[in-house]
Design an enzyme around this catalytic site. Structure first.
Site, mmCIF file in Angstrom:
data_model
loop_
_atom_site.group_PDB
_atom_site.id
_atom_site.type_symbol
_atom_site.label_atom_id
_atom_site.label_comp_id
_atom_site.label_asym_id
_atom_site.label_seq_id
_atom_site.Cartn_x
_atom_site.Cartn_y
_atom_site.Cartn_z
ATOM 1 N N TRP A 1 27.623 12.887 9.780
ATOM 2 C CA TRP A 1 28.072 13.100 8.402
ATOM 3 C C TRP A 1 28.403 11.780 7.695
ATOM 4 O O TRP A 1 28.743 11.788 6.515
ATOM 5 C CB TRP A 1 29.290 14.035 8.389
ATOM 6 C CG TRP A 1 28.979 15.433 8.838
ATOM 7 C CD1 TRP A 1 27.724 15.962 9.053
ATOM 8 C CD2 TRP A 1 29.903 16.497 9.125
ATOM 9 N NE1 TRP A 1 27.825 17.275 9.454
ATOM 10 C CE2 TRP A 1 29.139 17.635 9.510
ATOM 11 C CE3 TRP A 1 31.297 16.605 9.099
ATOM 12 C CZ2 TRP A 1 29.741 18.845 9.862
ATOM 13 C CZ3 TRP A 1 31.874 17.812 9.443
ATOM 14 C CH2 TRP A 1 31.111 18.921 9.820
ATOM 15 N N LYS A 2 28.314 10.694 8.412
ATOM 16 C CA LYS A 2 28.572 9.359 7.848
ATOM 17 C C LYS A 2 29.844 9.399 6.983
ATOM 18 O O LYS A 2 30.827 10.010 7.359
ATOM 19 C CB LYS A 2 27.374 8.867 7.034
ATOM 20 C CG LYS A 2 26.042 9.014 7.756
ATOM 21 C CD LYS A 2 24.970 8.186 7.116
ATOM 22 C CE LYS A 2 23.607 8.572 7.672
ATOM 23 N NZ LYS A 2 22.596 7.575 7.466
ATOM 24 N N GLU B 1 23.647 1.367 10.708
ATOM 25 C CA GLU B 1 24.601 1.012 9.643
ATOM 26 C C GLU B 1 25.757 0.187 10.203
ATOM 27 O O GLU B 1 26.353 -0.636 9.506
ATOM 28 C CB GLU B 1 25.073 2.285 8.921
ATOM 29 C CG GLU B 1 23.961 2.816 8.015
ATOM 30 C CD GLU B 1 23.907 4.318 7.886
ATOM 31 O OE1 GLU B 1 24.917 4.992 8.119
ATOM 32 O OE2 GLU B 1 22.816 4.830 7.533
ATOM 33 N N GLU C 1 15.838 5.406 16.130
ATOM 34 C CA GLU C 1 15.949 5.591 14.681
ATOM 35 C C GLU C 1 15.379 4.370 13.970
ATOM 36 O O GLU C 1 16.088 3.366 13.798
ATOM 37 C CB GLU C 1 17.418 5.730 14.279
ATOM 38 C CG GLU C 1 18.128 6.912 14.886
ATOM 39 C CD GLU C 1 19.282 7.343 14.008
ATOM 40 O OE1 GLU C 1 19.213 8.448 13.460
ATOM 41 O OE2 GLU C 1 20.238 6.566 13.851
ATOM 42 N N GLY D 1 17.684 7.616 5.847
ATOM 43 C CA GLY D 1 18.189 7.851 4.489
ATOM 44 C C GLY D 1 17.201 7.485 3.391
ATOM 45 O O GLY D 1 17.562 7.393 2.223
ATOM 46 N N GLY E 1 21.165 12.756 9.464
ATOM 47 C CA GLY E 1 22.213 12.313 8.550
ATOM 48 C C GLY E 1 22.300 13.234 7.353
ATOM 49 O O GLY E 1 22.862 14.327 7.416
ATOM 50 N N GLY E 2 21.704 12.818 6.240
ATOM 51 C CA GLY E 2 21.812 13.528 4.962
ATOM 52 C C GLY E 2 21.657 15.043 5.046
ATOM 53 O O GLY E 2 22.473 15.785 4.499
HETATM 54 C C1 PEP Z 1 21.287 8.801 10.637
HETATM 55 O O1 PEP Z 1 22.323 8.671 10.007
HETATM 56 O O2 PEP Z 1 21.268 8.488 11.828
HETATM 57 C C2 PEP Z 1 20.106 9.311 9.956
HETATM 58 C C3 PEP Z 1 19.015 9.479 10.653
HETATM 59 O O3 PEP Z 1 20.218 9.584 8.622
HETATM 60 P P1 PEP Z 1 19.160 10.385 7.710
HETATM 61 O O4 PEP Z 1 18.832 11.666 8.439
HETATM 62 O O5 PEP Z 1 19.856 10.614 6.425
HETATM 63 O O6 PEP Z 1 17.935 9.532 7.596
#
Ligand code: PEP
Length: 246
Positions: A8-9, A94, A163, A169, A226-227
């Site tokens: 959820w960052k 990040e 990733e 994102g 993430g999103g």
């Molecule tokens: C993440 O935060 O690890 C990620 C993959 O984000 P998103 O799905 O938004 O690209």
């Protein structure tokens, strides 16, 4: 086991995180799926309490590498364990690129997780610059080496999430064939340091529309999202797509 990890960052406020957790309380999770949510640090303990009687796991987005002491602003893996967390993201891009976390720090955090019984989800991935400069493999191999060389690992004690930073994102999808190639390389590298079972996830703009194209691959043990994991509807659609694909 298929892992669906929801990062959820800092997208959700405390209240929004609690509201989402409350909605998730009644969601049924198939036995062969591990759903884990990773709220912000302030919200984590309350989310853990809300999800106590569910199958949903709760993890930390980040932890300190030291167990206790005069470390203003830090939260240790021991504290995370004390409140019942199961997982921690370690070395998310990040953290690496915005908060300047080095491979050395990432390694210390992995060891801190092991010391406390938290399963680290170690994030690795190349940047756009790495890609453009032909350093993709170099970056991945180095991140794996620094994380695993000389480390004693038991089966499923550690998870790796591939990733690609350019896919996080951004809505830019890593083609499944590309994921197959990178996961093959990553598995080979892991094997050179340990024979332990290490689940390997994919992350980067995963959503309900594309999740099946990744989880149907034999080399993919789950996804880090993430999103698309920060809204009830999109998370439920994603879970539904996973279930329907069985
Ligand atoms: C993440 O935060 O690890 C990620 C993959 O984000 P998103 O799905 O938004 O690209």
């Amino acid at each position: 086991m298929t892992y669906i990890f929801a990062n959820w960052k800092m997208y959700l406020t405390h209240k929004e995180g609690l509201a989402l957790a409350r909605k998730l309380q009644t969601v049924s999770i198939p036995d062969d799926v591990t759903l884990g949510v990773f709220p912000n640090m302030i919200t984590t303990a309350a989310v853990k309490e809300l999800l106590e009687d569910t199958a949903i796991q709760v993890g930390a987005q980040n932890l300190a590498w030291t167990p206790a002491g005069a470390y203003t602003g830090a939260v240790s893996a021991f504290i995370a364990k004390e409140i019942g967390l199961s997982y921690a993201l370690v070395g998310h891009s990040e953290r690496r690129y915005i908060f300047a976390e080095t491979n050395t720090v990432v390694r210390k955090k992995i060891e801190a997780c092991f010391d406390s019984g938290i399963t680290p989800v170690v994030c690795i991935g190349e940047t756009t610059k790495d890609l453009e400069e032909g350093n993709r493999e170099y970056r991945i191999k180095k991140q794996i080496m620094k994380a695993l060389e000389g480390l004693s690992v038991k089966d499923n004690q550690l998870i790796i999430a591939y990733e690609p930073v350019w896919a996080i994102g951004t809505g830019k999808q890593c083609a499944p064939q590309d994921v197959i190639e990178m996961h093959t390389l990553i598995r080979k590298e892991i094997k050179s340091y340990t024979d332990a079972e290490v689940p390997l996830l994919y992350g980067g703009s995963v959503d309900a529309q594309n999740v099946v194209s990744y989880i149907k691959l034999d080399c993919v043990d789950g996804v880090l999202v993430g999103g698309a994991s920060t809204h009830y509807d999109s998370l439920i659609s994603l879970l539904g797509a996973v279930q329907e694909s069985r």
